[in-house]
Scaffold this motif. Structure first.
Motif, PDB file in Angstrom:
ATOM      1  N   LEU A 112       0.641 -12.589   2.573  1.00 43.18           N
ATOM      2  CA  LEU A 112      -0.513 -12.131   1.787  1.00 43.18           C
ATOM      3  C   LEU A 112      -1.048 -13.275   0.927  1.00 43.18           C
ATOM      4  CD1 LEU A 112      -2.399  -9.806   1.059  1.00 43.18           C
ATOM      5  CD2 LEU A 112      -0.802  -9.178  -0.762  1.00 43.18           C
ATOM      6  N   GLU A 113      -0.145 -14.081   0.400  1.00 40.56           N
ATOM      7  CA  GLU A 113      -0.600 -15.217  -0.422  1.00 40.56           C
ATOM      8  C   GLU A 113      -1.452 -16.179   0.405  1.00 40.56           C
ATOM      9  OE1 GLU A 113       3.308 -16.151  -2.861  1.00 40.56           O
ATOM     10  OE2 GLU A 113       1.484 -16.939  -3.768  1.00 40.56           O
ATOM     11  N   GLU A 141       5.020  -5.941  -6.269  1.00 44.50           N
ATOM     12  CA  GLU A 141       4.731  -7.294  -5.784  1.00 44.50           C
ATOM     13  C   GLU A 141       3.257  -7.426  -5.374  1.00 44.50           C
ATOM     14  OE1 GLU A 141       6.025 -10.011  -6.017  1.00 44.50           O
ATOM     15  OE2 GLU A 141       5.401 -11.309  -4.372  1.00 44.50           O
ATOM     16  N   LEU A 142       2.725  -6.390  -4.751  1.00 43.07           N
ATOM     17  CA  LEU A 142       1.313  -6.407  -4.365  1.00 43.07           C
ATOM     18  C   LEU A 142       0.416  -6.527  -5.597  1.00 43.07           C
ATOM     19  CD1 LEU A 142      -1.101  -6.066  -2.475  1.00 43.07           C
ATOM     20  CD2 LEU A 142      -0.651  -3.600  -2.446  1.00 43.07           C
ATOM     21  N   LEU A 143       0.674  -5.698  -6.602  1.00 41.99           N
ATOM     22  CA  LEU A 143      -0.158  -5.747  -7.815  1.00 41.99           C
ATOM     23  C   LEU A 143      -0.004  -7.087  -8.537  1.00 41.99           C
ATOM     24  CD1 LEU A 143       0.318  -2.100  -9.174  1.00 41.99           C
ATOM     25  CD2 LEU A 143      -1.714  -3.071  -8.085  1.00 41.99           C
ATOM     26  N   ARG A 144       1.212  -7.637  -8.512  1.00 39.87           N
ATOM     27  CA  ARG A 144       1.444  -8.941  -9.149  1.00 39.87           C
ATOM     28  C   ARG A 144       0.567 -10.018  -8.484  1.00 39.87           C
ATOM     29  NH1 ARG A 144       4.051 -13.603  -8.632  1.00 39.87           N
ATOM     30  NH2 ARG A 144       4.840 -13.178  -6.533  1.00 39.87           N
ATOM     31  N   LEU A 145       0.526 -10.008  -7.169  1.00 37.85           N
ATOM     32  CA  LEU A 145      -0.266 -11.020  -6.461  1.00 37.85           C
ATOM     33  C   LEU A 145      -1.768 -10.825  -6.689  1.00 37.85           C
ATOM     34  CD1 LEU A 145       1.534 -11.467  -3.025  1.00 37.85           C
ATOM     35  CD2 LEU A 145       1.501 -13.027  -4.975  1.00 37.85           C
ATOM     36  N   ILE A 146      -2.217  -9.593  -6.648  1.00 36.41           N
ATOM     37  CA  ILE A 146      -3.644  -9.320  -6.882  1.00 36.41           C
ATOM     38  C   ILE A 146      -4.044  -9.833  -8.261  1.00 36.41           C
ATOM     39  CG2 ILE A 146      -5.357  -7.488  -7.227  1.00 36.41           C
ATOM     40  CD1 ILE A 146      -3.697  -5.842  -5.131  1.00 36.41           C
ATOM     41  N   GLU A 147      -3.189  -9.530  -9.243  1.00 33.38           N
ATOM     42  CA  GLU A 147      -3.460  -9.969 -10.620  1.00 33.38           C
ATOM     43  C   GLU A 147      -3.446 -11.486 -10.719  1.00 33.38           C
ATOM     44  OE1 GLU A 147      -3.554  -9.952 -14.933  1.00 33.38           O
ATOM     45  OE2 GLU A 147      -4.050  -8.364 -13.499  1.00 33.38           O
ATOM     46  N   SER A 148      -2.441 -12.113 -10.111  1.00 37.37           N
ATOM     47  CA  SER A 148      -2.310 -13.569 -10.296  1.00 37.37           C
ATOM     48  C   SER A 148      -3.440 -14.313  -9.592  1.00 37.37           C
ATOM     49  CB  SER A 148      -0.937 -14.061  -9.841  1.00 37.37           C
ATOM     50  OG  SER A 148      -0.856 -14.048  -8.444  1.00 37.37           O
ATOM     51  N   ASP A 153     -11.080  -6.953  -8.541  1.00 39.33           N
ATOM     52  CA  ASP A 153     -12.374  -6.369  -8.171  1.00 39.33           C
ATOM     53  C   ASP A 153     -12.664  -6.488  -6.672  1.00 39.33           C
ATOM     54  OD1 ASP A 153     -12.848  -5.688 -10.774  1.00 39.33           O
ATOM     55  OD2 ASP A 153     -14.054  -7.468 -11.213  1.00 39.33           O
ATOM     56  N   ASN A 154     -11.750  -7.108  -5.941  1.00 35.12           N
ATOM     57  CA  ASN A 154     -11.984  -7.351  -4.506  1.00 35.12           C
ATOM     58  C   ASN A 154     -11.059  -6.524  -3.618  1.00 35.12           C
ATOM     59  OD1 ASN A 154     -12.506  -9.836  -6.179  1.00 35.12           O
ATOM     60  ND2 ASN A 154     -13.513 -10.446  -4.295  1.00 35.12           N
ATOM     61  N   VAL A 155     -10.309  -5.611  -4.225  1.00 33.48           N
ATOM     62  CA  VAL A 155      -9.251  -4.952  -3.468  1.00 33.48           C
ATOM     63  C   VAL A 155      -9.365  -3.440  -3.527  1.00 33.48           C
ATOM     64  CG1 VAL A 155      -6.759  -4.539  -3.408  1.00 33.48           C
ATOM     65  CG2 VAL A 155      -7.607  -6.855  -3.731  1.00 33.48           C
ATOM     66  N   LEU A 156      -9.116  -2.830  -2.373  1.00 28.10           N
ATOM     67  CA  LEU A 156      -8.821  -1.399  -2.267  1.00 28.10           C
ATOM     68  C   LEU A 156      -7.406  -1.299  -1.708  1.00 28.10           C
ATOM     69  CD1 LEU A 156     -12.001   0.172  -0.619  1.00 28.10           C
ATOM     70  CD2 LEU A 156     -10.818   1.105  -2.579  1.00 28.10           C
ATOM     71  N   ILE A 157      -6.615  -0.377  -2.230  1.00 34.81           N
ATOM     72  CA  ILE A 157      -5.271  -0.171  -1.690  1.00 34.81           C
ATOM     73  C   ILE A 157      -5.229   1.189  -1.005  1.00 34.81           C
ATOM     74  CG2 ILE A 157      -2.817   0.093  -2.239  1.00 34.81           C
ATOM     75  CD1 ILE A 157      -3.212  -1.879  -4.516  1.00 34.81           C
ATOM     76  N   GLN A 158      -4.671   1.201   0.206  1.00 36.69           N
ATOM     77  CA  GLN A 158      -4.601   2.405   1.032  1.00 36.69           C
ATOM     78  C   GLN A 158      -3.156   2.642   1.452  1.00 36.69           C
ATOM     79  OE1 GLN A 158      -5.832   1.730   5.064  1.00 36.69           O
ATOM     80  NE2 GLN A 158      -5.775  -0.493   4.830  1.00 36.69           N
ATOM     81  N   LEU A 167       2.595   5.881  -7.280  1.00 39.41           N
ATOM     82  CA  LEU A 167       3.304   4.816  -8.006  1.00 39.41           C
ATOM     83  C   LEU A 167       2.318   3.709  -8.386  1.00 39.41           C
ATOM     84  CD1 LEU A 167       5.754   3.280  -9.046  1.00 39.41           C
ATOM     85  CD2 LEU A 167       6.209   2.527  -6.692  1.00 39.41           C
ATOM     86  N   THR A 168       1.486   3.308  -7.434  1.00 36.55           N
ATOM     87  CA  THR A 168       0.497   2.260  -7.704  1.00 36.55           C
ATOM     88  C   THR A 168      -0.450   2.694  -8.818  1.00 36.55           C
ATOM     89  OG1 THR A 168       0.628   1.604  -5.382  1.00 36.55           O
ATOM     90  CG2 THR A 168      -1.271   0.806  -6.634  1.00 36.55           C
ATOM     91  N   HIS A 169      -0.863   3.953  -8.773  1.00 34.11           N
ATOM     92  CA  HIS A 169      -1.771   4.476  -9.808  1.00 34.11           C
ATOM     93  C   HIS A 169      -1.112   4.445 -11.178  1.00 34.11           C
ATOM     94  CE1 HIS A 169      -5.182   6.723 -11.316  1.00 34.11           C
ATOM     95  NE2 HIS A 169      -4.372   7.638 -11.827  1.00 34.11           N
ATOM     96  N   SER A 170       0.187   4.759 -11.209  1.00 34.21           N
ATOM     97  CA  SER A 170       0.882   4.744 -12.512  1.00 34.21           C
ATOM     98  C   SER A 170       1.031   3.313 -13.031  1.00 34.21           C
ATOM     99  CB  SER A 170       2.254   5.419 -12.398  1.00 34.21           C
ATOM    100  OG  SER A 170       3.145   4.602 -11.652  1.00 34.21           O
ATOM    101  N   LEU A 171       1.178   2.350 -12.122  1.00 30.68           N
ATOM    102  CA  LEU A 171       1.324   0.944 -12.529  1.00 30.68           C
ATOM    103  C   LEU A 171      -0.014   0.349 -12.946  1.00 30.68           C
ATOM    104  CD1 LEU A 171       3.697  -0.179  -9.628  1.00 30.68           C
ATOM    105  CD2 LEU A 171       4.327  -0.002 -12.044  1.00 30.68           C
ATOM    106  N   ASP A 172      -1.100   0.770 -12.282  1.00 31.11           N
ATOM    107  CA  ASP A 172      -2.437   0.247 -12.591  1.00 31.11           C
ATOM    108  C   ASP A 172      -3.464   1.333 -12.325  1.00 31.11           C
ATOM    109  OD1 ASP A 172      -4.862  -0.961 -12.900  1.00 31.11           O
ATOM    110  OD2 ASP A 172      -4.462  -2.637 -11.550  1.00 31.11           O
ATOM    111  N   PRO A 173      -3.750   2.153 -13.334  1.00 31.03           N
ATOM    112  CA  PRO A 173      -4.671   3.291 -13.137  1.00 31.03           C
ATOM    113  C   PRO A 173      -6.083   2.881 -12.742  1.00 31.03           C
ATOM    114  CG  PRO A 173      -3.447   3.509 -15.192  1.00 31.03           C
ATOM    115  CD  PRO A 173      -3.181   2.125 -14.686  1.00 31.03           C
TER     116      PRO A 173
END
Ligand code: G3P
Ligand code: CA
Length: 263
Positions: A112-113, A141-148, A153-158, A167-173
């Motif tokens: 992904l990187e 790990e996915l959210l960490r990479l998106i943030e870093s 603003d360029n991502v949708l997660i499915q 879980l993803t929603h709770s980590l980043d609403p």
């Protein structure tokens, strides 16, 4: 390619998702497939995620490397170094001789990187957490990479996994999420399912073979996005647009681009 600021779910914007890249023309989940997806007017690069034994997120559809590389075994049992030894292009040439290209021989499985490094903030990514039960920690790990990489603003997660999305929603609403559904509840039964989904997601990604026009209207009445998968003929694409979908996944983003223009 101009996408409005609220890019993930603009009202009236039809989203053209290059499914596994332009995987109708090039080996899925390789950099050339993603590049072609962009050239052929895809708005989003679709990335399926697996995670190696040493915790690296890689782009691959299956939990095993068998179908799309020259290796065998489960990704969860392989290091990223081992994954990098594999040829992820030759299988395509053998399976589709009429589409084969010499340059596909020896292609590597991208991390992904590497995808973010190659395409950066000029592209959009529609990323699926595959088999999240097999890979605890993949959402973090996915959210960490998106943030870093500054790509929020360029991502949708499915995901097909509602647990993974919750879980993803709770980590980043604020992260826009799409619930994939292979067998959506239709008719009156759609309401309960959609009321649950709208608690954490901005849309649904149903199997196009298992929906109808009424379902699309019901989803839209909930103000949810609807991006069916995987729609590969112009006729079916046109039908999907007539029903009111807000985008779709396709192996042939060039065809969908034409259909949108003609619509
Ligand atoms: O993510 C949308 C669609 O790709 C779901 O099916 O099996 O191709 O990942 P699959
Ligand atoms: Ca997928």
């Amino acid at each position: 390619k101009v996408i409005p600021a609220n890019l993930q779910y603009p009202e009236g914007k039809i989203v053209n998702v290059a499914h596994r890249g332009a995987s109708g023309y090039a080996p899925e989940h390789t950099i050339p497939s993603y590049e072609l997806g962009e050239e052929l007017n895809g708005d989003y690069i679709e990335v399926d995620l697996q995670m190696t034994s040493d915790g690296t997120l890689i782009a691959m559809h299956d939990v095993s490397v068998d179908r799309t590389t020259d290796g065998t075994g489960l990704v969860e049992n392989m290091t990223v170094e081992e994954i990098k030894q594999l040829d992820a292009g030759s299988w395509f040439n053998a399976a589709y001789p009429e589409k084969a290209k010499e340059e596909y021989v020896g292609l590597k499985v991208p991390t992904l990187e590497e995808i973010f490094d190659r395409f950066g903030s000029g592209s959009n990514y529609y990323i699926e957490t595959k088999s999240p039960d097999v890979y605890p920690g993949m959402e973090e790990e996915l959210l960490r990479l998106i943030e870093s990489y500054g790509l929020s603003d360029n991502v949708l997660i499915q995901s097909f996994s509602s647990d993974s999305l919750k879980l993803t929603h709770s980590l980043d609403p604020s992260m826009p999420l799409v619930q994939l559904i292979s067998q959506p509840a239709l008719g009156n039964n759609a309401e309960d399912e959609l009321e649950e989904i709208e608690q954490y997601a901005i849309g649904v990604g149903p199997n196009f073979n298992n929906i109808n026009e009424e379902y699309v209207h019901t989803v839209r009445s909930h103000e949810l996005q609807i991006h069916p998968y995987t729609v590969n003929t112009k006729e079916a694409m046109k039908t999907a647009l007539e029903w009111g979908v807000t985008g779709l996944f396709t192996n042939y983003p060039d065809l969908f681009s034409d259909v949108i223009t003609e619509f």
